[in-house]
Design an enzyme around this catalytic site. Structure first.
Site, PDB file in Angstrom:
ATOM      1  N   ASP A  84       0.824  -1.220   0.000  1.00 25.89           N
ATOM      2  CA  ASP A  84       0.000   0.000   0.000  1.00 25.89           C
ATOM      3  C   ASP A  84       0.852   1.261   0.000  1.00 25.89           C
ATOM      4  O   ASP A  84       2.029   1.252   0.393  1.00 25.89           O
ATOM      5  CB  ASP A  84      -0.901   0.022   1.237  1.00 25.89           C
ATOM      6  CG  ASP A  84      -2.057  -0.948   1.136  1.00 25.89           C
ATOM      7  OD1 ASP A  84      -2.076  -1.732   0.166  1.00 25.89           O
ATOM      8  OD2 ASP A  84      -2.921  -0.931   2.027  1.00 25.89           O
ATOM      9  N   HIS A 236       3.607  -2.470   3.135  1.00 27.41           N
ATOM     10  CA  HIS A 236       3.658  -1.099   2.602  1.00 27.41           C
ATOM     11  C   HIS A 236       4.991  -0.893   1.893  1.00 27.41           C
ATOM     12  O   HIS A 236       6.030  -1.381   2.365  1.00 27.41           O
ATOM     13  CB  HIS A 236       3.507  -0.062   3.722  1.00 27.41           C
ATOM     14  CG  HIS A 236       2.184  -0.116   4.430  1.00 27.41           C
ATOM     15  ND1 HIS A 236       1.920  -1.011   5.438  1.00 27.41           N
ATOM     16  CD2 HIS A 236       1.045   0.608   4.241  1.00 27.41           C
ATOM     17  CE1 HIS A 236       0.682  -0.840   5.870  1.00 27.41           C
ATOM     18  NE2 HIS A 236       0.123   0.140   5.163  1.00 27.41           N
TER      19      HIS A 236
END
Length: 714
Positions: A84, A236
């Site tokens: 992400d 992430h």
């Protein structure tokens, strides 16, 4: 032949308003795109009464495009790695290198803001065989946004990805989301809206919690499946230091591969197709325009931030420099000078000055230094000449001429003067009894060609008067002292200034080709080698404009005339002596602080005002208070030096909000007018008379006629 004066351009107001509005729109875009990104900590879960059990107990991929939503999970022993918040120029390539080394494909959920900043990384992700998804434009919590904001966030990201890679993904991961079991009613409504838009929602089965940076070992443990069921794992590749993420991938992937786990994209792991659609031409064009606007908004916001910082640094430097120069001026100024005993001619150009001319002449006749007053009536259409005629005596002369302008009237007075030293005073000005004596003292130095007096606002009653009073006291008592110390005085004000008559005549008299004849003449004298100094005890009381309209006209003329004078004397930067000091000290300072920064100030103010409605408002409020302090400190010093009560400084804050903006707009209009090549007519202010002022009385005041020597030729 009478020359036609071109009217000032009017379209510049439309241009200025358009540019300001465009700037505000770009700032708004920048705030929306880049202003909502926070840490990835999950918000507390609310009630989940409306979330179907099949969803909360199902897989991480939710298809809510139909009336019967379904939840799908990856195949057994299959992991879908997801990343992400990217792309990030440091960490995305590092993640891609690890995935390539182990021949693993993953899904990257990109924010529109970062995709617009780094489109090359989006293309690299796809080129390496990975999948991309939509992670909204500015990373807001969709539980707190309405349908319109949610739709704009997703479509804006589509445009950014279409520009970057030519595809529009159907996979969406809501920011701050977690597993299906954590869905609450608010998030479920956001999921249903996403599904109604024809998109698939991807949550996660396992959260590595790498955003907490708990340590590489903890990240690996959090991302490791506890059984053989397939899982979507959340990592992430942006949003902070992702070194633990990269290290965890280096350990996790080979360990799970050794246990027989297969890695794939979300669509490949679940078994769905068509998650990336090619963008059509219209979407690509729209994406290109949108990304350009986003980048332009970054440039504008960044430029204004830099400008605000630079303005702060310049303000501090200016304050230190001005206060230091003021200290030098106070210490250097001689306490006693050789007195000038000969008479002095005071020239008063007058055009429709019936409201104040009698007070002006009366104050001159009360002077403690012998004076002859020459009033040059420049074709007045009121009762100015009649009033002066009643005051004509051996010390007061009246000369009438056809209307030709202030500069011409001053030249007429110079031609009629019979003394070497002349004082020029506006027809709305009242002098203290000792003003003439004080202003001619510096002429004991034969190198001095002109002396600036200390003009004060007499009509201080209203708010506008108080603001101008503050401006005059600070300007005359600090800026002029600084110019005096730097030997680069740009202006001897028309309200009260003294000159060597022969110096002015050798320069061709008072210039008639600019609107700021006082500035033009001062610069010409310095370029001719004469010193120009400031005498703070030569006090004159002047009538300031009483309305905003009159103030605008006055300052518009002053600023435009100053620009004319600066351009006329631009070659002073190449000269030596006093002219060179003017050109290399005075003119740059004048252009920087009175032209360039004021022209840019409306845009900085627009950014500051807009910022007050964002999360940055505490910083901007502190910045404004800091600037206010930078005004208050010199203000106190100036008022103390001038022996003025400090009470008017209470209005300084309001002056910064209203009056300063007005002065900035005046500068903008003047610059545009000058660039457009238009010429301004002379703006005559409507005089109301300043009433009684505290004119000091001196025991040596002259009450008898003073003999004026016959004029000598030059």
């Amino acid at each position: 032949m009478k020359h036609r004066v071109a009217a000032p351009p009017r379209a510049h107001w439309l241009l200025l308003c358009t540019v300001l509005a465009f700037t505000v729109l770009l700032l708004a875009l920048n705030a929306v795109v880049f202003g909502s990104f926070n840490d990835d900590e999950i918000a507390p879960t609310g009630a989940a009464a409306t979330v179907p059990s099949a969803i909360s107990n199902g897989g991480a991929l939710i298809d809510a495009r139909t009336s019967t939503p379904v939840a799908l999970r990856p195949h057994d022993k299959t992991i879908a790695l997801t990343f992400d918040d990217g792309p990030d120029p440091q960490w995305t390539p590092a993640v891609l290198d690890v995935l390539a080394r182990y021949q693993v494909h993953a899904t990257f959920f990109e924010t529109g803001a970062r995709a617009a900043q780094h489109p090359d990384l989006v293309r690299q992700v796809l080129a390496d065989g990975h999948e991309i998804g939509n992670h909204t434009m500015s990373h807001p919590d969709l539980r707190d946004t309405g349908p319109l904001r949610q739709n704009l966030e997703l479509q804006a990201t589509d445009l950014a990805l279409a520009h970057a890679a030519g595809v529009v993904p159907s996979l969406v991961r809501p920011p701050y989301s977690s597993s299906p079991a954590s869905l609450d009613d608010a998030e479920w409504q956001a999921v249903r809206r996403i599904g109604a838009d024809g998109r698939l929602v991807v949550l996660s089965d396992l959260d590595s919690e790498d955003w907490r940076q708990p340590g590489m070992g903890a990240v690996v443990a959090n991302a490791t499946p506890r059984d053989g069921k397939g899982a979507v794992v959340l990592f992430h590749d942006a949003g902070g230091d992702r070194s633990q993420t990269v290290a965890a991938l280096e350990r996790l992937i080979p360990a799970l591969q050794a246990q027989g786990w297969r890695f794939d994209t979300v669509s490949g792991a679940v078994g769905v197709t068509g998650t990336d659609s090619p963008a059509d031409l219209r979407t690509k064009v729209a994406g290109t325009v949108f990304v350009f606007a986003v980048r332009l908004s970054q440039f504008v916001a960044g430029s204004l931030t830099v400008l605000m910082v630079a303005a702060g640094v310049l303000a501090i430097a200016r304050m230190i420099f001005v206060l230091a120069a003021t200290a030098v001026h106070v210490r250097r100024r001689p306490r006693k000078r050789k007195p000038i005993r000969g008479p002095v001619t005071v020239i008063v150009p007058a055009y429709n000055e019936e409201a104040g001319i009698e007070a002006t002449i009366s104050s001159l006749l009360a002077s403690t230094h012998p004076v002859e007053v020459i009033v040059v009536d420049d074709g007045s259409t009121d009762g100015t000449a009649e009033i002066v005629e009643r005051l004509v005596s051996s010390r007061v002369r009246l000369i009438k001429q056809r209307n030709a302008g202030k500069a011409a009237a001053l030249n007429t007075g110079l031609a009629a003067a019979r003394t070497e030293l002349v004082v020029m005073v506006d027809g709305d000005t009242v002098l203290d009894a000792g003003a003439v004596r004080a202003i001619v003292r510096p002429f004991a130095d034969p190198d001095v060609g002109a002396v600036s007096g200390n003009a004060k606002v007499a009509n201080r009653g209203g708010l506008l008067g108080k603001w101008q009073h503050i401006e005059y006291v600070i300007g005359f008592n600090l800026d002029r002292r600084m110019y005096d110390v730097g030997e680069c005085m740009p202006t001897v004000p028309g309200a009260v200034g003294a000159f060597r008559r022969r110096a002015v005549l050798r320069c061709g008299g008072v210039p008639v080709d600019t609107l700021a004849e006082d500035t033009d003449l001062t610069m010409a004298l310095e370029r001719a080698g004469w010193r120009v100094v400031y005498e703070p005890t030569a006090i004159a009381w002047t009538e300031a404009p009483a309305t905003l309209g009159q103030l605008w006209k006055q300052r518009y003329r002053w600023c435009y005339g100053t620009l004319q004078a600066v351009w006329k004397h631009r070659r002073a930067v190449l000269e030596r002596g006093t002219g060179g000091r003017l050109g290399r000290r005075g003119l740059p300072y004048l252009l920087l602080f009175q032209v360039l920064l004021p022209v840019l100030a409306p845009f900085v103010d627009a950014a500051a005002i807009f910022g007050m409605f964002t999360q940055r408002w505490p910083v901007l409020l502190g910045y404004w208070l800091f600037f206010l302090v930078l005004q208050v400190i010199p203000g106190i010093v100036a008022f103390r030096l001038d022996r003025e009560p400090l009470r008017p400084l209470l209005y300084l804050a309001a002056q910064q909000v209203v009056y300063r903006q007005l002065m900035y707009l005046v500068v903008v209009q003047s610059v545009v007018t000058a660039v457009a090549g238009a010429r301004l007519p002379w703006h005559k202010l409507q005089r109301r008379g300043i009433g009684p002022v505290p004119v000091a009385q001196d025991a040596e005041a002259v009450t008898e006629p003073i003999p004026i020597p016959a004029r000598r030729g030059h």
